[in-house]
Design an enzyme around this catalytic site. Sequence first.
Site, PDB file in Angstrom:
ATOM      1  CE1 TYR A  95      -0.128  45.910  28.211  1.00 24.92           C
ATOM      2  CE2 TYR A  95       0.144  46.889  30.376  1.00 24.92           C
ATOM      3  CZ  TYR A  95      -0.570  46.081  29.500  1.00 24.92           C
ATOM      4  OH  TYR A  95      -1.703  45.453  29.928  1.00 24.92           O
ATOM      5  CG  ASP A 114       6.699  50.874  38.178  1.00 23.85           C
ATOM      6  OD1 ASP A 114       7.378  49.875  37.915  1.00 23.85           O
ATOM      7  OD2 ASP A 114       7.122  52.050  38.092  1.00 23.85           O
ATOM      8  CB  SER A 153      -5.583  48.145  36.504  1.00 24.19           C
ATOM      9  OG  SER A 153      -5.074  46.881  36.179  1.00 24.19           O
TER      10      SER A 153
HETATM   11  O1  76R Z   1      -1.288  33.169  38.373  1.00 22.77           O
HETATM   12  C1  76R Z   1      -2.079  33.451  37.441  1.00 22.77           C
HETATM   13  O2  76R Z   1      -1.694  33.692  36.283  1.00 22.77           O
HETATM   14  C2  76R Z   1      -3.535  33.598  37.734  1.00 22.77           C
HETATM   15  C3  76R Z   1      -3.916  34.859  38.425  1.00 22.77           C
HETATM   16  C4  76R Z   1      -3.141  36.095  37.947  1.00 22.77           C
HETATM   17  C5  76R Z   1      -2.122  36.746  38.654  1.00 22.77           C
HETATM   18  C6  76R Z   1      -1.546  36.430  40.016  1.00 22.77           C
HETATM   19  C7  76R Z   1      -3.317  36.784  36.686  1.00 22.77           C
HETATM   20  C8  76R Z   1      -4.211  36.420  35.690  1.00 22.77           C
HETATM   21  N1  76R Z   1      -2.446  37.858  36.656  1.00 22.77           N
HETATM   22  C9  76R Z   1      -1.712  37.848  37.825  1.00 22.77           C
HETATM   23  C10 76R Z   1      -0.696  38.732  38.174  1.00 22.77           C
HETATM   24 MN1  76R Z   1      -2.355  39.278  35.214  1.00 22.77          MN
HETATM   25  N2  76R Z   1      -2.228  40.677  33.754  1.00 22.77           N
HETATM   26  C11 76R Z   1      -1.640  41.913  33.896  1.00 22.77           C
HETATM   27  C12 76R Z   1      -2.029  42.721  32.782  1.00 22.77           C
HETATM   28  O3  76R Z   1      -3.085  46.505  31.851  1.00 22.77           O
HETATM   29  C13 76R Z   1      -3.333  46.123  33.005  1.00 22.77           C
HETATM   30  O4  76R Z   1      -4.174  46.724  33.743  1.00 22.77           O
HETATM   31  C14 76R Z   1      -2.642  44.924  33.588  1.00 22.77           C
HETATM   32  C15 76R Z   1      -1.702  44.194  32.644  1.00 22.77           C
HETATM   33  C16 76R Z   1      -2.810  41.957  31.941  1.00 22.77           C
HETATM   34  C17 76R Z   1      -3.442  42.374  30.636  1.00 22.77           C
HETATM   35  C18 76R Z   1      -2.951  40.669  32.574  1.00 22.77           C
HETATM   36  C19 76R Z   1      -3.687  39.609  32.065  1.00 22.77           C
HETATM   37  N3  76R Z   1      -0.976  40.320  36.323  1.00 22.77           N
HETATM   38  C20 76R Z   1      -0.365  39.855  37.448  1.00 22.77           C
HETATM   39  C21 76R Z   1       0.697  40.783  37.812  1.00 22.77           C
HETATM   40  C22 76R Z   1       1.668  40.608  38.963  1.00 22.77           C
HETATM   41  C23 76R Z   1       1.169  41.473  40.105  1.00 22.77           C
HETATM   42  C24 76R Z   1       1.786  41.237  41.426  1.00 22.77           C
HETATM   43  O5  76R Z   1       2.279  40.134  41.738  1.00 22.77           O
HETATM   44  O6  76R Z   1       1.734  42.209  42.184  1.00 22.77           O
HETATM   45  C25 76R Z   1       0.665  41.808  36.885  1.00 22.77           C
HETATM   46  C26 76R Z   1       1.568  43.013  36.811  1.00 22.77           C
HETATM   47  C27 76R Z   1      -0.398  41.511  35.979  1.00 22.77           C
HETATM   48  C28 76R Z   1      -0.781  42.310  34.929  1.00 22.77           C
HETATM   49  N4  76R Z   1      -3.715  38.205  34.112  1.00 22.77           N
HETATM   50  C29 76R Z   1      -4.339  37.033  34.460  1.00 22.77           C
HETATM   51  C30 76R Z   1      -4.063  38.498  32.790  1.00 22.77           C
HETATM   52  C31 76R Z   1      -4.918  37.446  32.302  1.00 22.77           C
HETATM   53  C32 76R Z   1      -5.470  37.371  30.863  1.00 22.77           C
HETATM   54  C33 76R Z   1      -5.100  36.546  33.333  1.00 22.77           C
HETATM   55  C34 76R Z   1      -5.965  35.295  33.333  1.00 22.77           C
HETATM   56  C35 76R Z   1      -5.106  34.100  33.015  1.00 22.77           C
HETATM   57  C36 76R Z   1      -5.924  32.849  33.046  1.00 22.77           C
HETATM   58  O7  76R Z   1      -6.451  32.517  34.116  1.00 22.77           O
HETATM   59  O8  76R Z   1      -6.033  32.231  31.977  1.00 22.77           O
END
Ligand code: 76R
Length: 248
Positions: free
Chosen positions: A144, A147, A222
């Site tokens: 998906y 924003d 979120s």
């Molecule tokens: O850099 C990294 O991957 C570690 C920290 C991290 C960041 C910076 C991280 C971890 N995410 C990051 C950034 Mn994420 N992520 C999503 C979704 O449905 C929703 O509400 C959100 C959709 C999921 C399911 C998910 C999963 N993440 C982001 C960003 C960029 C935002 C920005 O820069 O403004 C988005 C849009 C986003 C969205 N995230 C993790 C996960 C998971 C499972 C992790 C843990 C990964 C790990 O540590 O193993």
Amino acid sequence: MVEAVETMDGWYSLHDFRTVDWTSWKLASEEERQEAIHSLQQMLTKWEEVEAAKNGSHALYNIVGQKADLMFMFLRPTTNELAAIENELNKSKMGAFLIPAHSYFSIVELSKYRPYKEEHPELIPEIAQRLKPILPKWEHVCFYPMDRRRHGDENWYTLEKDVRGKLLYEHSMTGRKYAGKVSQIITGSIGLDDWEWGVTLFAHDPLQFKKIVYEMRFDEVSSRYGEFGEFFVGNYLAKEQLPAFFKI
Ligand code: 76R
């Protein structure tokens, strides 16, 4: 300070959704159908070689519901290679039966909210591997676009960088609980496509998609700042399963 975060950008990404033109498929001769299946298998074999050489990655999923039948996800170092794949798919014998349903173009992205002591963190093997990932061929996919909100008091783009970093850190703590159950690839598409980020999740059990997305809805990043697009969920479609998938 309210400022952009630096990003590390990896392979370009194309999510290419197709609907099978089942009416034409049924009207085609058995020979035409076999040739079409073979053409798709040949392309997959070629893409597997690219993947083995670590010059890109791909995956094919069968989407559940009417938004599409197939989702191809391609990762490549250049946009030219992505466009060439699309062109080859369109011109192939199978392409004649595939109606474009949707597409999303972006680039694998990691942000530098966390400070790195290294001058080039993108060269750290673990980071390099996340920027140029070999897609896990797990049984299920969930894709998906999203924003970050920018209305009134809920404006991601007027928050200080360290505040955004803290919110994303909290988000990552929720994410970590799903280690081994959900694998995520975040791709950025600001300036590339209609949404700001794409979320591609892989899981062995599709129920984990609902669990993680629901749990994350309560993370401030979120609940206050997330806006979501259409969801696509699918089941892995291996090259060997194609004859059965297309059999009529
Ligand atoms: O850099 C990294 O991957 C570690 C920290 C991290 C960041 C910076 C991280 C971890 N995410 C990051 C950034 Mn994420 N992520 C999503 C979704 O449905 C929703 O509400 C959100 C959709 C999921 C399911 C998910 C999963 N993440 C982001 C960003 C960029 C935002 C920005 O820069 O403004 C988005 C849009 C986003 C969205 N995230 C993790 C996960 C998971 C499972 C992790 C843990 C990964 C790990 O540590 O193993």
